[in-house]
Design an enzyme around this catalytic site. Structure first.
Site, PDB file in Angstrom:
ATOM      1  N   ASP A   1      34.542  57.983 127.738  1.00 19.65           N
ATOM      2  CA  ASP A   1      34.946  56.703 127.126  1.00 19.65           C
ATOM      3  C   ASP A   1      35.259  56.948 125.651  1.00 19.65           C
ATOM      4  OD1 ASP A   1      33.714  53.344 127.535  1.00 19.65           O
ATOM      5  OD2 ASP A   1      34.971  54.122 125.928  1.00 19.65           O
TER       6      ASP A   1
ATOM      7  N   ASP B   1      41.199  53.818 128.193  1.00 21.56           N
ATOM      8  CA  ASP B   1      40.342  54.711 127.412  1.00 21.56           C
ATOM      9  C   ASP B   1      39.119  55.235 128.157  1.00 21.56           C
ATOM     10  OD1 ASP B   1      38.396  52.636 127.239  1.00 21.56           O
ATOM     11  OD2 ASP B   1      37.800  53.404 125.269  1.00 21.56           O
ATOM     12  N   GLU B   2      38.990  54.954 129.435  1.00 18.49           N
ATOM     13  CA  GLU B   2      37.832  55.503 130.136  1.00 18.49           C
ATOM     14  C   GLU B   2      38.152  55.920 131.557  1.00 18.49           C
ATOM     15  OE1 GLU B   2      34.600  52.618 131.160  1.00 18.49           O
ATOM     16  OE2 GLU B   2      35.867  51.185 130.124  1.00 18.49           O
TER      17      GLU B   2
HETATM   18  P1  TTP Z   1      36.090  49.686 125.328  1.00 19.65           P
HETATM   19  O1  TTP Z   1      35.855  51.097 125.761  1.00 19.65           O
HETATM   20  O2  TTP Z   1      35.297  48.600 125.969  1.00 19.65           O
HETATM   21  O3  TTP Z   1      35.862  49.545 123.758  1.00 19.65           O
HETATM   22  P2  TTP Z   1      36.150  50.545 122.583  1.00 19.65           P
HETATM   23  O4  TTP Z   1      36.718  51.833 123.060  1.00 19.65           O
HETATM   24  O5  TTP Z   1      36.997  49.825 121.581  1.00 19.65           O
HETATM   25  O6  TTP Z   1      34.726  50.756 121.935  1.00 19.65           O
HETATM   26  P3  TTP Z   1      33.526  51.687 122.399  1.00 19.65           P
HETATM   27  O7  TTP Z   1      33.375  52.699 121.326  1.00 19.65           O
HETATM   28  O8  TTP Z   1      32.342  50.778 122.498  1.00 19.65           O
HETATM   29  O9  TTP Z   1      33.917  52.283 123.719  1.00 19.65           O
HETATM   30  O10 TTP Z   1      37.613  49.315 125.505  1.00 19.65           O
HETATM   31  C1  TTP Z   1      38.662  50.224 125.250  1.00 19.65           C
HETATM   32  C2  TTP Z   1      39.871  49.547 124.613  1.00 19.65           C
HETATM   33  O11 TTP Z   1      40.316  48.492 125.471  1.00 19.65           O
HETATM   34  C3  TTP Z   1      39.560  48.890 123.289  1.00 19.65           C
HETATM   35  O12 TTP Z   1      39.736  49.776 122.193  1.00 19.65           O
HETATM   36  C4  TTP Z   1      40.495  47.725 123.270  1.00 19.65           C
HETATM   37  C5  TTP Z   1      40.747  47.367 124.697  1.00 19.65           C
HETATM   38  N1  TTP Z   1      40.016  46.138 125.046  1.00 19.65           N
HETATM   39  C6  TTP Z   1      40.685  44.920 125.070  1.00 19.65           C
HETATM   40  O13 TTP Z   1      41.893  44.879 124.821  1.00 19.65           O
HETATM   41  N2  TTP Z   1      39.973  43.777 125.357  1.00 19.65           N
HETATM   42  C7  TTP Z   1      38.638  43.804 125.647  1.00 19.65           C
HETATM   43  O14 TTP Z   1      38.043  42.758 125.907  1.00 19.65           O
HETATM   44  C8  TTP Z   1      37.953  45.066 125.651  1.00 19.65           C
HETATM   45  C9  TTP Z   1      36.484  45.144 125.958  1.00 19.65           C
HETATM   46  C10 TTP Z   1      38.683  46.192 125.345  1.00 19.65           C
HETATM   47 MG    MG Z   2      35.790  52.919 124.608  1.00 19.25          MG
END
Ligand code: TTP
Ligand code: MG
Length: 365
Positions: free
Chosen positions: A11, A105-106
Site C-alpha cells: 500500500d 495504490d494497493e
Molecule cells: P489509501 O491507501 O486509502 O490512502 P493513502 O495512500 O492516501 O494513505 P495511506 O498512507 O494511509 O495509505 O488510498 C489511496 C489513494 O486513493 C489516495 O491517495 C487517494 C485515493 N482515495 C480517494 O480518492 N478517496 C478515498 O476516499 C480514499 C480512501 C482514497
Molecule cells: Mg495508500
C-alpha cells in the site's frame, strides 16, 4: 505446514499527496490535500503533515480547512496516478503473476511460488519497496502473512515506509490481541455491535460459537468464526488480462456500399484504439466482424509482424480485410477486434528441483 501461502499486501503511503509533493518540491513538508477547494469539494487524500491536524481522505474541503487553515489544495491528476500505478504493478509482475490490485495504490501478491525463487516473503516485500522507491521516488508499506486478511491488517502497522510480517507461528497470538475494529471487513456498525456483545478482541471473537455468531451476524458469522482462527482461504485473484479488445456498431439502416462502411469503421477503430490505450496494450491480430442483414456472421482476420495500437494502423488492416472478398449482401453490423497482445503472460512452470527447496524452506517467512 505444507500448503501454507505467502501473501504480501502493498500500500503506497499517502499516495496522491506524495506524488504531488514529489513533483512539486515546494510542497514537501507542507500540509497539502489533493482535491478541490470548493464548498462541495471532497478530499481524496492528505499529506502526513496535514493528517496531524485531523485532515484525511473523504473529508469535505470545508471541514478540512477549519481543521487546518493553512492547508494547500492541489487538484487531482488521475492520469498521472494511473501511470505510476502501472509502474508499480510492473514491479509486482517481476515477482509473480498472482497480483490482485484493490485500487491504484494497493495490491495483494501471492509469492508462495515466485519468479525469483526467493523463499522469504519478508525479503521480497523489502525488495519491492526498494524498487518502488528507486523507480518512482515514492514510499510504500507492506504487510506479510499467510493470507490476505492478515497481510492487509499488517501493512498498516508500520506505515509509512515500513513493513510488518506476521509469520505462521505468531498468527494466533496476533489475532487474539487484535481489536475487532482493526479487522478488515468489520465496519463501524458491526464493530459497535460486537462491542455490545462483549467482543472486543480476536480472542473474544474466538470464544464465541459458530451458532452464536450466525445468530447475530447471519451468513457473515461463518466468516468471523474463520478469521478469528486465522483462516482466510480467499485466493489472490489475478487481474484478468483480456484476450482481445473490440468495438462494434449496429446500423439503423443496412449498408451495402464499402465507402459508407469505411466511414463507420473509422469511429469503431477509434473506439478500439481508446480501449487499447486504456489497458496499455498493443496487438498483432486484427479481426473484422461482419453481420449481414440475414444475421449470418463472418469474421476476417490478419496477423501482422508488429504490434499495433493506433487507429490508423488498425484501419489500414481493416480496409484490407474489407476488400479482401466481396460482400454477400447488405450489412447490419461491423466490428473490429485486436488480439494477440504484447503482454502474454509467461507461464509459470516450477522446476521439480525448486519445488523441493520450497518445501524445505516452507517455514521461512
Ligand atoms: P489509501 O491507501 O486509502 O490512502 P493513502 O495512500 O492516501 O494513505 P495511506 O498512507 O494511509 O495509505 O488510498 C489511496 C489513494 O486513493 C489516495 O491517495 C487517494 C485515493 N482515495 C480517494 O480518492 N478517496 C478515498 O476516499 C480514499 C480512501 C482514497
Ligand atoms: Mg495508500
Amino acid at each position: 505446514m505444507l500448503g501454507l501461502r505467502k501473501i504480501i499486501h502493498i500500500d503506497m503511503d499517502a499516495f496522491y499527496a506524495s506524488v504531488e509533493q514529489r513533483d512539486h518540491p515546494e510542497l514537501r513538508g507542507k500540509a497539502i490535500a489533493v482535491g478541490w477547494d470548493s464548498d462541495r469539494g471532497v478530499l481524496t487524500t492528505a499529506s502526513y503533515e496535514a493528517r496531524k491536524y485531523g485532515v484525511g481522505s473523504a473529508m469535505s474541503s470545508v471541514i478540512a480547512k477549519k481543521k487546518c487553515p493553512h492547508l494547500i489544495f492541489i487538484p487531482p491528476n488521475f492520469e498521472k496516478y494511473r501511470k505510476i500505478s502501472q509502474e508499480i504493478r510492473a514491479i509486482f509482475y517481476t515477482y509473480t503473476n498472482l497480483v490482485e490490485p484493490l485500487s491504484l495504490d494497493e495490491a495483494f501478491l501471492d509469492v508462495t511460488h515466485n519468479k525469483k525463487g526467493n523463499p522469504s516473503a519478508t525479503l521480497i516485500a523489502k525488495e519491492i519497496r526498494e524498487a518502488i522507491k528507486k523507480e518512482t521516488g515514492l514510499t510504500a508499506s507492506a504487510g506479510i502473512s499467510i493470507n490476505k486478511f492478515l497481510a492487509k491488517i499488517a501493512s498498516d502497522i508500520n506505515k509509512p515506509n515500513g513493513q510488518k510480517t506476521i509469520p505462521p507461528e505468531n498468527v494466533g497470538a496476533f489475532i487474539d490481541g487484535l481489536d475487532v475494529k482493526k479487522f478488515f471487513g468489520v465496519g463501524k456498525v458491526t464493530c459497535q455491535k460486537m462491542y455490545r456483545l462483549g467482543i472486543f478482541t480476536g480472542k473474544d471473537l474466538k470464544s464465541k460459537s459458530l451458532g452464536f455468531l450466525t445468530q447475530h451476524f447471519g451468513k457473515t458469522g461463518q466468516h468471523y468464526y474463520d478469521i478469528a482462527r486465522g483462516m482466510d482461504m480467499s485466493p489472490v485473484k489475478a487481474h484478468r488480462i483480456p484476450k482481445s479488445l473490440s468495438a462494434e456498431s449496429t446500423f439503423s439502416k443496412n449498408l451495402s456500399s464499402e465507402v459508407y462502411m469505411l466511414k463507420h469503421l473509422q469511429d469503431i477503430a477509434e473506439a478500439v484504439q481508446k480501449r487499447l490505450q486504456k489497458n496499455h496494450l498493443a496487438g498483432k491480430t486484427v479481426t473484422l466482424k461482419i453481420k449481414y442483414s440475414d444475421f449470418n456472421i463472418q469474421t476476417r482476420s490478419k496477423t501482422l509482424t508488429d504490434y499495433i495500437a493506433s487507429k490508423e494502423l488498425i484501419l489500414d488492416t481493416v480496409k484490407e480485410l474489407l476488400y479482401q472478398e466481396r460482400l454477400r449482401e447488405s450489412v447490419r453490423l461491423l466490428g473490429i477486434a485486436v488480439s494477440n497482445f504484447n503482454n502474454q503472460e509467461v507461464k509459470e512452470e516450477l522446476p521439480e528441483k525448486k519445488k523441493e527447496i520450497y518445501m524445505q524452506l516452507e517455514l521461512e517467512f
